[in-house]
Scaffold this motif. Structure first.
Motif, PDB file in Angstrom:
ATOM      1  N   ASP A  27       0.830  -1.203   0.000  1.00  0.00           N
ATOM      2  CA  ASP A  27       0.000   0.000   0.000  1.00  0.00           C
ATOM      3  C   ASP A  27       0.866   1.255   0.000  1.00  0.00           C
ATOM      4  O   ASP A  27       1.695   1.440   0.899  1.00  0.00           O
ATOM      5  N   LEU A  28       0.647   2.120  -0.974  1.00  0.00           N
ATOM      6  CA  LEU A  28       1.323   3.412  -1.027  1.00  0.00           C
ATOM      7  C   LEU A  28       0.356   4.423  -0.420  1.00  0.00           C
ATOM      8  O   LEU A  28      -0.620   4.832  -1.045  1.00  0.00           O
ATOM      9  N   ASP A  29       0.623   4.795   0.827  1.00  0.00           N
ATOM     10  CA  ASP A  29      -0.307   5.637   1.559  1.00  0.00           C
ATOM     11  C   ASP A  29       0.440   6.606   2.476  1.00  0.00           C
ATOM     12  O   ASP A  29       1.652   6.775   2.349  1.00  0.00           O
ATOM     13  N   TYR A  30      -0.285   7.198   3.398  1.00  0.00           N
ATOM     14  CA  TYR A  30       0.280   8.176   4.321  1.00  0.00           C
ATOM     15  C   TYR A  30       1.508   7.627   5.046  1.00  0.00           C
ATOM     16  O   TYR A  30       2.499   8.333   5.228  1.00  0.00           O
ATOM     17  N   ASP A  31       1.443   6.382   5.444  1.00  0.00           N
ATOM     18  CA  ASP A  31       2.527   5.787   6.221  1.00  0.00           C
ATOM     19  C   ASP A  31       3.748   5.396   5.392  1.00  0.00           C
ATOM     20  O   ASP A  31       4.829   5.233   5.943  1.00  0.00           O
ATOM     21  N   THR A  32       3.590   5.220   4.086  1.00  0.00           N
ATOM     22  CA  THR A  32       4.682   4.682   3.275  1.00  0.00           C
ATOM     23  C   THR A  32       5.184   5.620   2.178  1.00  0.00           C
ATOM     24  O   THR A  32       6.240   5.370   1.607  1.00  0.00           O
ATOM     25  N   SER A  33       4.454   6.672   1.890  1.00  0.00           N
ATOM     26  CA  SER A  33       4.816   7.522   0.748  1.00  0.00           C
ATOM     27  C   SER A  33       6.172   8.204   0.927  1.00  0.00           C
ATOM     28  O   SER A  33       6.934   8.341  -0.035  1.00  0.00           O
ATOM     29  N   GLU A  34       6.502   8.583   2.140  1.00  0.00           N
ATOM     30  CA  GLU A  34       7.797   9.230   2.383  1.00  0.00           C
ATOM     31  C   GLU A  34       8.950   8.281   2.067  1.00  0.00           C
ATOM     32  O   GLU A  34       9.978   8.690   1.519  1.00  0.00           O
ATOM     33  N   GLN A  35       8.767   7.011   2.366  1.00  0.00           N
ATOM     34  CA  GLN A  35       9.787   6.004   2.074  1.00  0.00           C
ATOM     35  C   GLN A  35      10.057   5.938   0.563  1.00  0.00           C
ATOM     36  O   GLN A  35      11.213   5.875   0.133  1.00  0.00           O
ATOM     37  N   LEU A  36       9.004   5.976  -0.248  1.00  0.00           N
ATOM     38  CA  LEU A  36       9.167   5.930  -1.701  1.00  0.00           C
ATOM     39  C   LEU A  36       9.876   7.180  -2.213  1.00  0.00           C
ATOM     40  O   LEU A  36      10.799   7.096  -3.027  1.00  0.00           O
ATOM     41  N   VAL A  37       9.469   8.348  -1.731  1.00  0.00           N
ATOM     42  CA  VAL A  37      10.084   9.603  -2.178  1.00  0.00           C
ATOM     43  C   VAL A  37      11.571   9.615  -1.822  1.00  0.00           C
ATOM     44  O   VAL A  37      12.416   9.970  -2.658  1.00  0.00           O
ATOM     45  N   GLU A  38      11.906   9.220  -0.615  1.00  0.00           N
ATOM     46  CA  GLU A  38      13.313   9.202  -0.199  1.00  0.00           C
ATOM     47  C   GLU A  38      14.138   8.246  -1.059  1.00  0.00           C
ATOM     48  O   GLU A  38      15.237   8.576  -1.478  1.00  0.00           O
ATOM     49  N   ARG A  39      13.603   7.065  -1.324  1.00  0.00           N
ATOM     50  CA  ARG A  39      14.346   6.092  -2.128  1.00  0.00           C
ATOM     51  C   ARG A  39      14.545   6.612  -3.548  1.00  0.00           C
ATOM     52  O   ARG A  39      15.622   6.490  -4.121  1.00  0.00           O
ATOM     53  N   ALA A  40      13.495   7.197  -4.126  1.00  0.00           N
ATOM     54  CA  ALA A  40      13.613   7.730  -5.487  1.00  0.00           C
ATOM     55  C   ALA A  40      14.635   8.866  -5.540  1.00  0.00           C
ATOM     56  O   ALA A  40      15.477   8.914  -6.443  1.00  0.00           O
ATOM     57  N   ARG A  61      -1.154  -2.391  -4.104  1.00  0.00           N
ATOM     58  CA  ARG A  61      -2.527  -2.739  -3.727  1.00  0.00           C
ATOM     59  C   ARG A  61      -3.415  -1.527  -3.523  1.00  0.00           C
ATOM     60  O   ARG A  61      -4.630  -1.617  -3.642  1.00  0.00           O
ATOM     61  N   LEU A  62      -2.823  -0.391  -3.167  1.00  0.00           N
ATOM     62  CA  LEU A  62      -3.607   0.787  -2.828  1.00  0.00           C
ATOM     63  C   LEU A  62      -2.740   2.017  -3.038  1.00  0.00           C
ATOM     64  O   LEU A  62      -1.521   1.952  -2.864  1.00  0.00           O
ATOM     65  N   CYS A  63      -3.359   3.121  -3.400  1.00  0.00           N
ATOM     66  CA  CYS A  63      -2.657   4.406  -3.485  1.00  0.00           C
ATOM     67  C   CYS A  63      -3.633   5.477  -3.038  1.00  0.00           C
ATOM     68  O   CYS A  63      -4.641   5.714  -3.701  1.00  0.00           O
ATOM     69  N   VAL A  68      -0.375   9.614  -4.208  1.00  0.00           N
ATOM     70  CA  VAL A  68      -0.390  10.452  -5.416  1.00  0.00           C
ATOM     71  C   VAL A  68       0.566  11.623  -5.243  1.00  0.00           C
ATOM     72  O   VAL A  68       1.334  11.957  -6.147  1.00  0.00           O
ATOM     73  N   SER A  69       0.547  12.237  -4.082  1.00  0.00           N
ATOM     74  CA  SER A  69       1.466  13.344  -3.798  1.00  0.00           C
ATOM     75  C   SER A  69       2.917  12.900  -3.918  1.00  0.00           C
ATOM     76  O   SER A  69       3.758  13.628  -4.455  1.00  0.00           O
ATOM     77  N   SER A  70       3.216  11.689  -3.448  1.00  0.00           N
ATOM     78  CA  SER A  70       4.590  11.196  -3.543  1.00  0.00           C
ATOM     79  C   SER A  70       4.992  11.003  -5.007  1.00  0.00           C
ATOM     80  O   SER A  70       6.134  11.297  -5.381  1.00  0.00           O
TER      81      SER A  70
END
Length: 140
Positions: A27-40, A61-63, A68-70
């Motif tokens: 799930d790409l959500d409030y709890d995980t989006s920062e992790q994706l942005v940092e890795r990218a 599974r979810l966004c 979307v912001s990430s």
């Protein structure tokens, strides 16, 4: 009450010549989006000759709105460096979200699993496909 176990969000980084692929699972959500942005952003900083960043969304599974912001933050980082941002295998729900919000054209679409047999070319990124998205009908 039943405890529904949700698999954790995971990111796998796969570097290639001039490219990096991030595989998103969960799930790409409030709890995980920062992790994706940092890795990218780490990938962009670590690879000065990067031409393309691929986000493989086949197992997403979810966004939510933070997800979307990430994606928009990552797009900002790639476009300022002249790096193509590709969405591979976006689930139907993600494609609809990006279409409804009007940001689908920001992403270079990658092939879906059915088009590639689940395999990725080893000699570079897949050819870009562009889709024309009609404007929304006026409401009245």
């Amino acid at each position: 009450m039943t405890d529904l176990h949700c698999p954790p969000f995971t990111l796998t980084t796969e570097p290639g010549p001039g490219t990096v692929r991030l595989r998103l699972v969960g799930d790409l959500d409030y709890d995980t989006s920062e992790q994706l942005v940092e890795r990218a952003h780490d990938c962009l900083a670590a690879e000065p000759g990067l031409r393309d960043l691929f986000l493989d969304c086949a197992q997403l599974r979810l966004c939510d709105s933070m997800g979307v912001s990430s994606l928009l933050l990552i797009h900002r980082g790639t476009s300022s460096r002249g790096v193509g941002l590709h969405l591979e295998n976006p689930p139907d729900f993600l494609r609809r979200i990006l279409d409804v919000t009007g940001i689908l054209p920001l992403f270079v679409p990658g092939p879906s699993v059915g088009e590639t047999g689940g395999a990725h070319a080893q000699d570079g990124p897949p050819p870009a496909r562009h889709e024309t998205v009609p404007p929304p009908a006026p409401s009245g």
